[in-house]
Design an enzyme around this catalytic site. Sequence first.
Site, PDB file in Angstrom:
ATOM      1  N   SER A 103       0.845  -1.204   0.000  1.00  0.00           N
ATOM      2  CA  SER A 103       0.000   0.000   0.000  1.00  0.00           C
ATOM      3  C   SER A 103       0.871   1.241   0.000  1.00  0.00           C
ATOM      4  O   SER A 103       1.942   1.260   0.619  1.00  0.00           O
ATOM      5  CB  SER A 103      -0.916   0.033   1.220  1.00  0.00           C
ATOM      6  OG  SER A 103      -1.614   1.276   1.286  1.00  0.00           O
TER       7      SER A 103
ATOM      8  N   TYR B 293      -2.746  -0.288  10.043  1.00  0.00           N
ATOM      9  CA  TYR B 293      -2.825  -0.868   8.704  1.00  0.00           C
ATOM     10  C   TYR B 293      -1.525  -0.677   7.932  1.00  0.00           C
ATOM     11  O   TYR B 293      -1.004  -1.628   7.331  1.00  0.00           O
ATOM     12  CB  TYR B 293      -3.981  -0.242   7.936  1.00  0.00           C
ATOM     13  CG  TYR B 293      -4.104  -0.724   6.508  1.00  0.00           C
ATOM     14  CD1 TYR B 293      -4.700  -1.949   6.228  1.00  0.00           C
ATOM     15  CD2 TYR B 293      -3.632   0.037   5.442  1.00  0.00           C
ATOM     16  CE1 TYR B 293      -4.818  -2.405   4.912  1.00  0.00           C
ATOM     17  CE2 TYR B 293      -3.746  -0.404   4.135  1.00  0.00           C
ATOM     18  CZ  TYR B 293      -4.344  -1.620   3.876  1.00  0.00           C
ATOM     19  OH  TYR B 293      -4.449  -2.071   2.575  1.00  0.00           O
TER      20      TYR B 293
END
Length: 265
Positions: free
Chosen positions: A145, A158
């Site tokens: 990500s 996250y």
Amino acid sequence: MSERLRNKTALVTGSTSNIGQAIAEAFAAEGAHVVVSGRNQARGAQVVEGIRASGGRADFLAADLDGSPERSRDLAERARQALGGRIDILVNNAGIYPAPATTETDEKTFDQVYGVNVKAPFFLTAAVAPAMAESGGGAIINLGSWIARLAVPLGALYSSTKGAMETLTRAWAAEFGPQGVRVNAVSPGVVLPATPEGGEPHPGEVMMAGTPAGEVGTPDAIAHAVVWLASDEAAFVHGTVVDVDGGRTGVAVIRTQTATVSSGR
């Protein structure tokens, strides 16, 4: 399509929607036999039905990858059986995104996110990579990500899991590459299934202001990169994280007004 993955077999985790679904569909369109996996039986059946309707090969396997080694190993074994005895391509896509502040994150949430986002792909890779090597090689693609490297508020939990996956990509490339198993990652930017029309801009659109792309990406954009990494075209690519983020992490577009200046003034 060019059928770059003809006669290949693939397991894509978390492929009942969004990016995972786009990857499964793109693999099938390129000739691969795909196992679609996820927790939602109805959505999985729809994805498989769509692939088959387009002439592709796909099967659905229900899987709740919570981080336990047993569930990862079970999915690996069932996928091998469904795919005729081997897995040529593994895509570690499944993930969850609770976004509490660090001070509001309890241990249960922490363990759950790390279980799904890191432990599950860790043990799935451990179950799949050796068999890939024994079969002559394969490709593993992890999903990272952009916020693993460009921090955003409320992203600590996250983003740290995605940072772990990008680090594991390099470590696994060193571990399994000499055995014929290529390991790489794709790091998506802000991706939405469809661009909203009218009303207030989606927060993701705001995040993409000041980038070369100037807009959010689509799941298909990520799928194209994953197909390339899975194909023989990327045979010399090992341990790389491919940013597919519209330039978000690497480029800042600074807009300036051009002033007209007359000489002598």
